[in-house]
Design a protein around this motif. Structure first.
Motif, PDB file in Angstrom:
ATOM      1  N   HIS A  73       0.829  -1.199   0.000  1.00 22.03           N
ATOM      2  CA  HIS A  73       0.000   0.000   0.000  1.00 22.03           C
ATOM      3  C   HIS A  73       0.870   1.260   0.000  1.00 22.03           C
ATOM      4  CE1 HIS A  73      -2.451   3.115   2.145  1.00 22.03           C
ATOM      5  NE2 HIS A  73      -3.300   2.750   1.209  1.00 22.03           N
ATOM      6  N   LYS A  74       0.647   2.134  -0.972  1.00 20.37           N
ATOM      7  CA  LYS A  74       1.380   3.399  -1.102  1.00 20.37           C
ATOM      8  C   LYS A  74       2.886   3.215  -1.269  1.00 20.37           C
ATOM      9  CE  LYS A  74      -1.801   6.670   1.092  1.00 20.37           C
ATOM     10  NZ  LYS A  74      -1.974   7.686   2.156  1.00 20.37           N
ATOM     11  N   VAL A  75       3.321   2.073  -1.779  1.00 20.60           N
ATOM     12  CA  VAL A  75       4.746   1.860  -2.003  1.00 20.60           C
ATOM     13  C   VAL A  75       5.210   2.692  -3.198  1.00 20.60           C
ATOM     14  CG1 VAL A  75       4.484  -0.093  -3.598  1.00 20.60           C
ATOM     15  CG2 VAL A  75       6.519   0.055  -2.131  1.00 20.60           C
ATOM     16  N   ASN A  76       6.446   3.162  -3.153  1.00 27.10           N
ATOM     17  CA  ASN A  76       7.022   3.920  -4.269  1.00 27.10           C
ATOM     18  C   ASN A  76       7.854   2.976  -5.128  1.00 27.10           C
ATOM     19  OD1 ASN A  76       8.251   5.646  -6.046  1.00 27.10           O
ATOM     20  ND2 ASN A  76       9.269   6.909  -4.502  1.00 27.10           N
ATOM     21  N   LEU A  77       7.310   2.636  -6.306  1.00 28.28           N
ATOM     22  CA  LEU A  77       8.000   1.755  -7.242  1.00 28.28           C
ATOM     23  C   LEU A  77       8.277   2.475  -8.555  1.00 28.28           C
ATOM     24  CD1 LEU A  77       5.951  -1.489  -6.550  1.00 28.28           C
ATOM     25  CD2 LEU A  77       8.432  -1.290  -6.275  1.00 28.28           C
ATOM     26  N   ARG A  78       8.422   3.766  -8.467  1.00 23.44           N
ATOM     27  CA  ARG A  78       8.661   4.546  -9.692  1.00 23.44           C
ATOM     28  C   ARG A  78       9.964   4.086 -10.364  1.00 23.44           C
ATOM     29  NH1 ARG A  78       8.448  11.123 -10.536  1.00 23.44           N
ATOM     30  NH2 ARG A  78       8.746  11.050 -12.804  1.00 23.44           N
ATOM     31  N   GLY A  79       9.866   3.764 -11.638  1.00 27.21           N
ATOM     32  CA  GLY A  79      11.044   3.359 -12.398  1.00 27.21           C
ATOM     33  C   GLY A  79      11.604   2.007 -12.014  1.00 27.21           C
ATOM     34  N   ALA A  80      10.919   1.280 -11.160  1.00 29.18           N
ATOM     35  CA  ALA A  80      11.426  -0.027 -10.709  1.00 29.18           C
ATOM     36  C   ALA A  80      11.316  -1.068 -11.822  1.00 29.18           C
ATOM     37  CB  ALA A  80      10.646  -0.498  -9.486  1.00 29.18           C
ATOM     38  N   ASN A  81      12.226  -2.033 -11.789  1.00 25.72           N
ATOM     39  CA  ASN A  81      12.199  -3.131 -12.752  1.00 25.72           C
ATOM     40  C   ASN A  81      11.445  -4.308 -12.146  1.00 25.72           C
ATOM     41  OD1 ASN A  81      12.611  -5.065 -14.680  1.00 25.72           O
ATOM     42  ND2 ASN A  81      14.836  -5.125 -14.499  1.00 25.72           N
ATOM     43  N   LEU A  82      10.221  -4.525 -12.611  1.00 30.77           N
ATOM     44  CA  LEU A  82       9.375  -5.616 -12.129  1.00 30.77           C
ATOM     45  C   LEU A  82       9.108  -6.618 -13.249  1.00 30.77           C
ATOM     46  CD1 LEU A  82       7.071  -3.193 -10.236  1.00 30.77           C
ATOM     47  CD2 LEU A  82       8.068  -5.152  -9.090  1.00 30.77           C
ATOM     48  N   SER A  83       9.974  -6.633 -14.237  1.00 35.04           N
ATOM     49  CA  SER A  83       9.771  -7.539 -15.363  1.00 35.04           C
ATOM     50  C   SER A  83       9.775  -8.985 -14.888  1.00 35.04           C
ATOM     51  CB  SER A  83      10.869  -7.340 -16.416  1.00 35.04           C
ATOM     52  OG  SER A  83      12.153  -7.590 -15.873  1.00 35.04           O
ATOM     53  N   GLU A  84       8.778  -9.748 -15.348  1.00 32.87           N
ATOM     54  CA  GLU A  84       8.616 -11.164 -15.009  1.00 32.87           C
ATOM     55  C   GLU A  84       8.395 -11.404 -13.517  1.00 32.87           C
ATOM     56  OE1 GLU A  84      11.863 -13.352 -16.675  1.00 32.87           O
ATOM     57  OE2 GLU A  84      11.278 -12.906 -18.731  1.00 32.87           O
ATOM     58  N   ALA A  85       8.077 -10.371 -12.766  1.00 33.56           N
ATOM     59  CA  ALA A  85       7.806 -10.543 -11.336  1.00 33.56           C
ATOM     60  C   ALA A  85       6.432 -11.191 -11.148  1.00 33.56           C
ATOM     61  CB  ALA A  85       7.852  -9.203 -10.614  1.00 33.56           C
ATOM     62  N   ASN A  86       6.297 -11.952 -10.069  1.00 39.10           N
ATOM     63  CA  ASN A  86       5.014 -12.576  -9.737  1.00 39.10           C
ATOM     64  C   ASN A  86       4.295 -11.696  -8.723  1.00 39.10           C
ATOM     65  OD1 ASN A  86       2.848 -14.220  -9.249  1.00 39.10           O
ATOM     66  ND2 ASN A  86       3.974 -15.733  -8.060  1.00 39.10           N
ATOM     67  N   LEU A  87       3.290 -10.958  -9.188  1.00 31.45           N
ATOM     68  CA  LEU A  87       2.525 -10.051  -8.335  1.00 31.45           C
ATOM     69  C   LEU A  87       1.114 -10.591  -8.099  1.00 31.45           C
ATOM     70  CD1 LEU A  87       3.887  -6.956 -10.150  1.00 31.45           C
ATOM     71  CD2 LEU A  87       4.043  -7.204  -7.687  1.00 31.45           C
ATOM     72  N   PHE A  88       0.991 -11.908  -8.105  1.00 33.00           N
ATOM     73  CA  PHE A  88      -0.295 -12.561  -7.911  1.00 33.00           C
ATOM     74  C   PHE A  88      -0.931 -12.123  -6.583  1.00 33.00           C
ATOM     75  CE2 PHE A  88      -2.623 -16.385  -6.288  1.00 33.00           C
ATOM     76  CZ  PHE A  88      -3.660 -16.356  -7.209  1.00 33.00           C
ATOM     77  N   ARG A  89      -2.107 -11.534  -6.667  1.00 31.37           N
ATOM     78  CA  ARG A  89      -2.885 -11.064  -5.503  1.00 31.37           C
ATOM     79  C   ARG A  89      -2.142 -10.018  -4.662  1.00 31.37           C
ATOM     80  NH1 ARG A  89      -5.197 -16.728  -3.248  1.00 31.37           N
ATOM     81  NH2 ARG A  89      -3.125 -16.646  -2.324  1.00 31.37           N
ATOM     82  N   ALA A  90      -1.156  -9.360  -5.228  1.00 36.85           N
ATOM     83  CA  ALA A  90      -0.439  -8.315  -4.484  1.00 36.85           C
ATOM     84  C   ALA A  90      -1.345  -7.108  -4.277  1.00 36.85           C
ATOM     85  CB  ALA A  90       0.821  -7.898  -5.242  1.00 36.85           C
ATOM     86  N   ASN A  91      -1.220  -6.462  -3.135  1.00 32.93           N
ATOM     87  CA  ASN A  91      -2.007  -5.272  -2.823  1.00 32.93           C
ATOM     88  C   ASN A  91      -1.155  -4.046  -3.133  1.00 32.93           C
ATOM     89  OD1 ASN A  91      -3.367  -3.123  -1.745  1.00 32.93           O
ATOM     90  ND2 ASN A  91      -3.855  -4.101   0.188  1.00 32.93           N
ATOM     91  N   LEU A  92      -1.441  -3.396  -4.264  1.00 31.75           N
ATOM     92  CA  LEU A  92      -0.692  -2.218  -4.707  1.00 31.75           C
ATOM     93  C   LEU A  92      -1.576  -0.975  -4.671  1.00 31.75           C
ATOM     94  CD1 LEU A  92       1.008  -4.177  -7.538  1.00 31.75           C
ATOM     95  CD2 LEU A  92       2.334  -2.808  -5.927  1.00 31.75           C
ATOM     96  N   LEU A  93      -2.458  -0.931  -3.684  1.00 32.29           N
ATOM     97  CA  LEU A  93      -3.381   0.187  -3.544  1.00 32.29           C
ATOM     98  C   LEU A  93      -2.617   1.511  -3.421  1.00 32.29           C
ATOM     99  CD1 LEU A  93      -6.506   0.672  -3.072  1.00 32.29           C
ATOM    100  CD2 LEU A  93      -5.953   0.717  -0.639  1.00 32.29           C
ATOM    101  N   LEU A  94      -2.910   2.458  -4.317  1.00 31.01           N
ATOM    102  CA  LEU A  94      -2.308   3.802  -4.315  1.00 31.01           C
ATOM    103  C   LEU A  94      -0.785   3.777  -4.511  1.00 31.01           C
ATOM    104  CD1 LEU A  94      -4.350   5.389  -1.375  1.00 31.01           C
ATOM    105  CD2 LEU A  94      -4.752   5.675  -3.814  1.00 31.01           C
ATOM    106  N   ALA A  95      -0.269   2.725  -5.134  1.00 29.76           N
ATOM    107  CA  ALA A  95       1.178   2.629  -5.369  1.00 29.76           C
ATOM    108  C   ALA A  95       1.630   3.577  -6.475  1.00 29.76           C
ATOM    109  CB  ALA A  95       1.546   1.195  -5.740  1.00 29.76           C
ATOM    110  N   ASP A  96       2.870   4.034  -6.373  1.00 28.73           N
ATOM    111  CA  ASP A  96       3.476   4.867  -7.412  1.00 28.73           C
ATOM    112  C   ASP A  96       4.272   3.949  -8.339  1.00 28.73           C
ATOM    113  OD1 ASP A  96       4.822   6.625  -9.045  1.00 28.73           O
ATOM    114  OD2 ASP A  96       5.607   7.879  -7.419  1.00 28.73           O
TER     115      ASP A  96
END
Length: 219
Positions: A138-161
């Motif tokens: 929640h509200k994590v800052n992932l601006r410009g992050a490399n998430l290629s091929e990441a497993n975000l199954f059911r991840a809570n990214l509410l209001l994430a950057d």
């Protein structure tokens, strides 16, 4: 009722629940009661949510402290049954719970499943191929992050950057991206559907300029 029984009841758990169950119950209840999910003008519910969060946080900390102390006491006993802890990735250590600034760090292929990374600064971090399933961000800052091929199954990214984030070929099935900022993000090849059914929550998300899974730029 003892304090211990009260803490379990607050987290809606049976006495003796494992540390893993405590952590999961905490994340579920925070997701339900977070003030950002409640209309600002409803002051009664806002206050109730804040009171709930205070109680939930206290219950989790008390139970975690108790179980960690219990494990430390019995860790030298071969017959003791230790509480379950997730195994860190062999390629990198999991984020410290005391350091909110993790910008530029390398967590490629790391196992961060079920972690609580809410509010952390992970801008421009390398999370390629990382396991972030059921992670609370929640509200994590992932601006410009490399998430290629990441497993975000059911991840809570509410209001994430997630501006300019690389989400190419990421698994987003079941993820909650409500209110997230995805401007300029690259979602080429990302998994967001099962057939024609969209399986990602994008309520209120900003997708201006994002490259969609089919390669089209969102207008």
């Amino acid at each position: 009722m003892s304090d211990l029984e009260r803490y379990y009841r607050i987290l809606e758990l049976e006495p003796g629940a494992t540390l893993e169950e405590v952590n999961q119950a905490y994340k579920d209840l925070v997701f339900v009661w977070h003030p950002d999910r409640i209309p600002k003008e409803n002051l009664r519910l806002q206050q109730k949510a804040q009171d709930k969060l205070k109680a939930i946080n206290e219950a989790r900390e008390k139970l975690r402290s108790l179980k960690t102390k219990h494990q430390s006491t019995h860790k030298s006993s071969p017959s003791a049954s230790p509480f379950h802890y997730e195994t860190p990735s062999q390629t990198s250590q999991p984020p410290s719970t005391h350091n909110p600034d993790l910008s530029g760090k390398d967590y490629s292929r790391a196992n961060l499943s079920n972690k609580d990374l809410s509010g952390r600064n992970l801008s421009y971090a390398n999370l390629s191929g990382a396991n972030l399933s059921d992670t609370f961000m929640h509200k994590v800052n992932l601006r410009g992050a490399n998430l290629s091929e990441a497993n975000l199954f059911r991840a809570n990214l509410l209001l994430a950057d997630l501006r300019e984030a690389n989400l190419r070929a990421a698994n987003l099935i079941g993820a909650d991206l409500s209110g997230a900022d995805l401007r300029g993000a690259d979602l080429t090849g990302a998994r967001i559907r099962s057939g024609e059914r969209l399986l990602v929550k994008l309520i209120g998300a900003n997708l201006a300029g994002a490259i969609m899974p089919d390669g089209a730029i969102h207008q």
